[in-house]
Design an enzyme around this catalytic site. Structure first.
Site, PDB file in Angstrom:
ATOM      1  N   LYS A 116      37.631  46.568  26.094  1.00 17.66           N
ATOM      2  CA  LYS A 116      36.769  47.124  27.148  1.00 17.66           C
ATOM      3  C   LYS A 116      36.370  48.562  26.847  1.00 17.66           C
ATOM      4  O   LYS A 116      35.267  48.984  27.178  1.00 17.66           O
ATOM      5  CB  LYS A 116      37.454  47.023  28.519  1.00 17.66           C
ATOM      6  CG  LYS A 116      37.488  45.604  29.039  1.00 17.66           C
ATOM      7  CD  LYS A 116      37.830  45.563  30.504  1.00 17.66           C
ATOM      8  CE  LYS A 116      37.794  44.129  31.016  1.00 17.66           C
ATOM      9  NZ  LYS A 116      38.300  44.011  32.388  1.00 17.66           N
ATOM     10  N   LYS A 198      34.835  33.239  24.537  1.00 18.88           N
ATOM     11  CA  LYS A 198      35.123  32.634  25.829  1.00 18.88           C
ATOM     12  C   LYS A 198      33.911  32.767  26.765  1.00 18.88           C
ATOM     13  O   LYS A 198      33.197  33.770  26.702  1.00 18.88           O
ATOM     14  CB  LYS A 198      36.332  33.366  26.430  1.00 18.88           C
ATOM     15  CG  LYS A 198      36.981  32.633  27.564  1.00 18.88           C
ATOM     16  CD  LYS A 198      38.220  33.347  28.060  1.00 18.88           C
ATOM     17  CE  LYS A 198      38.497  32.914  29.482  1.00 18.88           C
ATOM     18  NZ  LYS A 198      39.643  33.570  30.074  1.00 18.88           N
ATOM     19  N   LYS A 201      31.967  35.453  32.834  1.00 14.40           N
ATOM     20  CA  LYS A 201      31.141  35.529  34.041  1.00 14.40           C
ATOM     21  C   LYS A 201      30.293  36.792  34.093  1.00 14.40           C
ATOM     22  O   LYS A 201      29.330  36.866  34.846  1.00 14.40           O
ATOM     23  CB  LYS A 201      32.002  35.388  35.302  1.00 14.40           C
ATOM     24  CG  LYS A 201      32.947  36.541  35.600  1.00 14.40           C
ATOM     25  CD  LYS A 201      33.793  36.159  36.787  1.00 14.40           C
ATOM     26  CE  LYS A 201      34.812  37.162  37.249  1.00 14.40           C
ATOM     27  NZ  LYS A 201      35.163  38.319  36.466  1.00 14.40           N
TER      28      LYS A 201
END
Ligand code: TRP
Length: 338
Positions: A116, A198, A201
């Site tokens: 991140k 992956k 969202k």
């Protein structure tokens, strides 16, 4: 603190982006099946969301929308506690205390922080760094035994266990040591255009995922566009990540094992298989979307559920926090200083 002898199960999703069929298969679908067997708490973790800049009105709307999608996917507020994290200030309080029992060396090893920090390099704030400690607070406040998580959260759960053990060793047993529950099937639904990654969202390209609220025509379009390899066989293997992922989705939604699906689709081409998969997804989402539309049209009702959830959660969280405050030497609120 077990109720009716049921073990306590707790999980959460941060309200960013759009809930996807990956979240449905990996989390929401299982959660609703687990409700009867465990004493469950499901959290919309909005405090985790603000580690990345959020637009205030979008965050507020999305937190309520995620809660409505939990309910529409089968979370029953009569059986489970559903609430929004920031409505229970105990999370922030315990997180602070746990920060003081977490080593920076441990946080430096968190791979999600490193990822991140790279992805949001213009805003590497301290919240992003201690994100896993807030997650530990979510879990430890409620004495959770079982925590269903995706594979990517394994390291955070391990850290939670270490923090809890450290605290217990210093002050006596205050926290339950939680176990991760990582469901095999569907733990990893991959991105549609990039099946090495992956399904996310918060992906900037919405063609990488099917959102729980995607219209049928959108589902059809996205599945049609999903990458496949140049071969033609509907078979799952390591060289065919795209088709393998689509087979996994089909299998998780239908309950039919992949080997059976390979047999069933052996004379079908990619286009035909994709059409059937799109139909299966559309039919799975239809009742969820119908329930969602009703719920979101009745904000008062959702807010009432969330208020009740926050009250029930607060009551339990306070019990743990009271114990924690005492053990570490904070002065009780109702001590008469004379
Ligand atoms: N960090 C989790 C994720 O990114 C979300 C989360 C926050 C969570 N608190 C939690 C998951 C507590 C399980 C339990 O997926």
């Amino acid at each position: 603190m077990k109720i009716n002898n049921k073990k306590i199960l707790l999980s959460g999703v941060a309200p960013t982006g759009n809930l996807t069929i990956g979240n449905y298969i990996g989390a929401l679908k299982n959660w609703s099946q687990m409700q009867a067997h465990y004493d469950c708490l499901f959290i919309v973790v909005d405090m985790h969301s603000i580690t990345v800049r959020q637009d205030p009105s979008t965050l507020r709307e999305r937190s309520i929308s995620f809660a409505a999608q939990y309910l529409a996917s089968g979370i029953d507020p009569e059986q489970s506690i559903i609430f929004i994290q920031s409505n229970v200030p105990a999370h922030a309080e315990l997180a602070w205390i746990l920060n003081c029992f977490t080593n920076v060396g441990e946080l430096n090893r968190m791979t999600q922080f490193k990822d991140k920090a790279r992805k949001y390099s213009s805003n590497v704030n301290a919240g992003l760094y201690v994100y896993p400690v807030l997650m530990a607070a979510d879990i430890l406040l409620y004495q959770a035994n079982i925590v269903p998580i995706g594979d990517d959260q394994r390291q955070h759960l391990e850290l939670t266990r270490n923090i809890a053990s450290r605290f217990n060793n210093l002050y006596g047993k205050v926290f339950q040591i939680p176990e991760a529950y990582i469901s095999r099937a569907g733990a990893r639904i991959m991105s549609l255009l990039n099946p090495e990654r992956k399904m996310d969202k918060s992906d900037l390209n919405s063609n990488n995922y099917i959102a729980l609220l995607d219209e049928p025509s959108v589902v059809l379009k996205k599945i049609r566009q999903a990458v496949t390899d140049s071969g033609r066989e509907i078979k799952a293997n390591k060289t065919k990540l795209g088709i393998s992922n689509l087979l996994t989705i089909y299998s998780c939604l239908s309950g039919i094992p992949i080997a059976k699906l390979e047999e069933q689709f052996k004379d079908e081409n990619y286009a035909g298989f994709k059409k059937e998969l799109a139909e299966l997804i559309i039919e799975t989402l239809r009742p969820i979307q119908n329930r969602y539309k009703k719920l979101i049209g009745d904000k008062e009702y959702i807010l009432t559920i969330l208020k009740q959830g926050a009250e029930k959660a607060s009551e339990r969280a306070e019990r743990t926090l009271k114990e924690v405050r005492e053990r570490i030497g904070f002065v009780p609120l109702i001590t008469k200083i004379q």
